[in-house]
Every structure is written in C-alpha cells, then in structure tokens.
Enzyme design. Sequence first.
Site, short mmCIF file in Angstrom:
data_model
loop_
_atom_site.label_atom_id
_atom_site.label_comp_id
_atom_site.label_asym_id
_atom_site.label_seq_id
_atom_site.Cartn_x
_atom_site.Cartn_y
_atom_site.Cartn_z
N HIS A 120 -6.86 5.20 -3.50
CA HIS A 120 -6.54 6.54 -3.97
C HIS A 120 -7.71 7.20 -4.70
CE1 HIS A 120 -2.53 5.01 -3.04
NE2 HIS A 120 -2.34 6.26 -2.66
N GLU B 5 5.92 3.51 5.53
CA GLU B 5 4.62 2.93 5.16
C GLU B 5 4.71 1.44 4.88
OE1 GLU B 5 3.19 5.01 1.69
OE2 GLU B 5 5.14 5.01 0.74
N ASP C 56 -0.85 3.03 3.81
CA ASP C 56 -0.17 1.81 3.36
C ASP C 56 0.35 1.01 4.55
OD1 ASP C 56 -0.40 1.63 0.57
OD2 ASP C 56 0.89 3.39 0.39
N CYS D 279 1.10 11.52 7.41
CA CYS D 279 0.37 12.09 6.27
C CYS D 279 -0.66 11.13 5.69
CB CYS D 279 1.33 12.57 5.19
SG CYS D 279 2.40 11.27 4.56
#
Length: 590
Positions: free
Chosen positions: A204, A449, A473, A520
């Site tokens: 992230h 995910e 993920d 996404c």
Amino acid sequence: MAKRKSKKTKEIRFEGLGVSPGIGIGEVHLRESGAVAVPEYSIPATKVDAELDRLKEALTRSRRQIGRLRSKAKALPGAAGDELEFLLEAYFQMLKDSRLVRGVEKRISKDRINAESAVQAEIAEIAESFTAMDDAYIAARLDDIREVANRLTRNLTKAPRMPMSIIPEGSVVVAETLTPADTAQLDPNHVTGIATMLGGAEGHTAIMARALGIPAVLGSPGLLGGTKAGDTIIVDGYAGRIIINPAAETVAKYENRRNKRQREQRSLARFKDLPAVTKDGTKIDLQANVELPVEMAMVNQAGAAGVGLLRTEFIFMNRDDIPDEEEQYQSLKVIIEAMGRRPVTVRTLDVGGDKAAEVLTSDYGDSASSALGLRGIRLSLVRDDILETQFRAILRAGVHGPVRILLPMVSTASEVRRARDVLERAARRLRRRKVKLPKELPPLGVMIEVPGAALSADALARSSDFFAIGSNDLTMYTLAIDRGDEQVAHLYDPLHPAVLRLIQFSAQAGLRAGIPVSICGEMAGDPRYLALLLGLGIRQLSMTASNIPRIKQRLRDLDLTAAERRAGVIMDQVDAGRIAMLLDDFNALA
Ligand code: PEP
Ligand code: MG
C-alpha cells in the site's frame, strides 16, 4: 525545487523497484536519522521487569529490522554489498550482548529509569570514554554505536522523528521503510520523490505513492549509508534508479526526460471527454480508486466514470481517536459531491496487514498487523460498533449522490449477512433519529480477494449485490507472496494461471448471477492486462486516476472479439511465461 549544490562529489547510482512513475529531483530528507526526543521518568521497583521486557522487545524489533536489511544487502553485487553486510553485522551484534545493552539493562535495574533515558545515559558515557581516546577509527565506531542507539530509541518511543506533513519543499524522502500511513501524510507539493531501502511494488505504500503522483523507488538497500541529508538526489520511478550527487549533465538529462514525460501525460488529456468504448463499440466503465480527498481533482481531470474503490481506512490512520459519524460523513460528502451523479463505491474499513491504524489495531496485537489475522471485515465484525458508525456515515452521505458499499477481505457468505444486519440496524437508528436517507439502501458488495471467496463466488453471489475483484490481495494470497516484501517481489505474478483462473471463475459466477463485476486491483490500471481482463468478461475497471487516460487510449484501439478469442487461448495455458508471451504478442499486434 531546492537549490542544488555545485561542489564536485562523486555521482552514486543505486537500483531498486520503480513503483511510482515519474522523475523526482530534489534534496535528500532522511526519515530515520539522528536522535529522537526521549521522555525521561523514574520507574518503581515493581515495574523494573516490565521495563526490561520493553527493552527486550525493542531490541528484538531492532534486530529484525537489521536482519531484513542484511538479507537485502547480500543481494548487492561486489564490494558495496560486502561492506554493507559487514556494517550491518556489527550493528546486529551491538543489539545482542554488548556494552551498550548491558549498560542500559544495568541502568534500568539500578537507577530505576525508563529504557529510553537509560539508552541516552549509556551513550553519553560511552561517548565520553571514546572521545578521550582521540582516535579516528574509534570516533567512527562511536558513530555506529550512536546509530544503533538511535534505532533502539526509535523502537522504544515508537515515535517518528519528524511529522511527514512538515517536510520542506523540494525534498526527496529517503527512508529505511515507509508505512502506508506515513506515505498518506506526504504533501505532493513538497515531496518530489521517495526512495526506500525496503518495500515491494504492490504494497500500500507503493499504491499511495502512485495515488499522490510522487515518483518512488523502493527496495534499494544500498541507500543505507550511501546518502546523507541535503545531498542532491534523482529518483527515476520508471527505471527504478536512484542517483545521489548527480553531475550537472545527469541532472540536465533527467530534467529533459521529466519534461518529455510531462508533455506526453498532458497530451493524454485529450482522452478525457472521449467515450470509453472498444473499437467494436462495447462501452467499458473506467472508474478511479481513491484514498484521500486530495485526489479528487485528478479523478475529475482524468474523466473517471465514478469511484470504483474508496479506501476509507486512511482517515483512521495517524491519529489517537476514532473518527466519529459526523467526521466520516463530512469526508464522504466531499468525495460524493465532487463526483456529481457518478457513483462512489465506499469500501468499509480495511485495516490490518500492512495498513496499520494504531487507534484500532493496538488492541489486537499481532493479529491486526498480520495479513492472515483480523483484517478488513473480520475486524469490523469484531468491532461492529465501528462498522455501524461507518454505515451510518455512508447512509447519510448517500443522499448527496449514488453510493455502493463494499466489504473487504470477505471469505464467507455469513460475513456478508452479518454485515447486512449491521447495515439495516444503522438505517433503523438513523430513521429513528429522523435523519434523511437514500430511498433504498445502497447495494452491498464484496471484494473478491481471498482465494476461498473466489472459489465460492457462486455462493457469495447469492448474498452480494456486486463483486469487486481485488487482484492485489488475490495474487498475494493465492501465491502466498507478501505484496510488500521486496525479496519475493519477483515471484508476484498476476499472470500466474492460478490467479487468472480465480479471476475468471469469480467473473463468470458474478455475471451468471446477474450482478455487476469490476476489478480494482493494480492490474486494472496497467494497459498490458486490459485485453485479457475484458476477454474474461470484466466490463468495469477501477484504478489510480492518473492511469485512466492511458487505459482509455488502449481501450479505444482494442477489438473485443479478438481479445475474447485470445483470452480463450490464454486460459488453456498452464505456464505463466507462455501466458505473458501470448498476451504481449496480442498487445503488440492489436
Ligand atoms: C486489492 O487487494 O486488489 C485491493 C484493491 O485492495 P487493497 O489494495 O486496498 O488491499
Ligand atoms: Mg485488498
């Protein structure tokens, strides 16, 4: 930009992972260096053991950090790697049984003072005895001991040296590692680049750097000791290169390159108002991922058809309190109003793993910082008071524009049902308070995910109103590769047949059930994957806003029928290398 020094110093180059595109030129701002301000207090005899434990914990943490750097340094070629390894080995030993550690332990036990001040007192005494020796070699060793003591103190106080928000203009932040929460605080108008020793491309921190448009190179261990505050530095986020003390011609070359890229980026602006359709006329929804309200200008400039993923966890970071309903409502309202009538998909809190929000995670110890622990919906269902508050804020904000609610890290349908119960309870409470709500409750969808969620997507589709595939993920959990660990970054591959099969299976399950399916993860914003994703049936993609124009450019050149045919061929393959080749060949021809 900061004034550059003209003195002649040797240009040094380091390689790393280019995780956020762009060229940053500026002055080094060292994140972890020097001493930190330490609290000083006495401790009662009954607390001595606890204080020694705290020291032990900080020593372990410091050794773990050095250990990570050491294994990274091993990969460096030649003398630079050897020298670094030697230095890190010395640091490692100092954190085991050394005069420093023994002295600190003694001071805690005998003088009954807190560990941080014991470290300071011990360092002062060591410095005094070393200075008396008046020897250059010893003086250099003292610097090393100080470096180790500072690391230990940072791990004891757990406080960063300087808030990230007050970094001077024209700085390139150089750090051992940056957390996503640190990165979220960076002001892109002040910070021209990021360079770190640790960190992977899909974590992230990398995502946040891309969102803020700050060029970044992570995972470059040579930086340790290779630079100092105030050095001129170039960060090449395209090539994954860092240059310290660049020669004037190097700076000129990179300035040219930066200007050329900026011109190319500007020329993509023409795509903003063109429809997002394939060459054969199929409309595709290109939406934006958003982490912070500052990104909204970019989202609108990119012509996003909506916000496909709002990562709400960032407003829970870097603070001592949990944002209340009103604060959450106000921050959502800004984003929803900025989108006008375009939909906003608000994902509920996804802390855990590499996304720490101390205010929530500190209660759950290691579980909340583990990728396999209390992350996402799991934490929200344990703290359903926080989930309910978040739902109330989303429901209230939903009167300002269309919203959808997305649950992260779902693995079973029962989590969706329990979350829906909390959502209905939130709505009831608001109605009782006579608060205005949207006519119907917003659609409630799930992130796909977790591999288990993907494999049971047909069952999940019965309790979900839409799917958003989180390929970041999904790749990490399917291949058991930590997305933020630079040492296994080369194994992280969304084109692995296992990942693609899970994407295909979930997309088909969602489409069969008649619910919308989007993607996404970072794959969505990379033109390389577009033909394959469309070929697998995906018609909605959400990505870092700055990627939308490039994706639209590729989309408008793409023949969907041909892409579907190629996806069919690809899905018959068992080898990731062959899949990559088939995809790249298709992209080169199309
Ligand atoms: C993902 O996992 O692909 C995703 C979009 O969520 P995040 O990157 O926030 O974990
Ligand atoms: Mg995710």
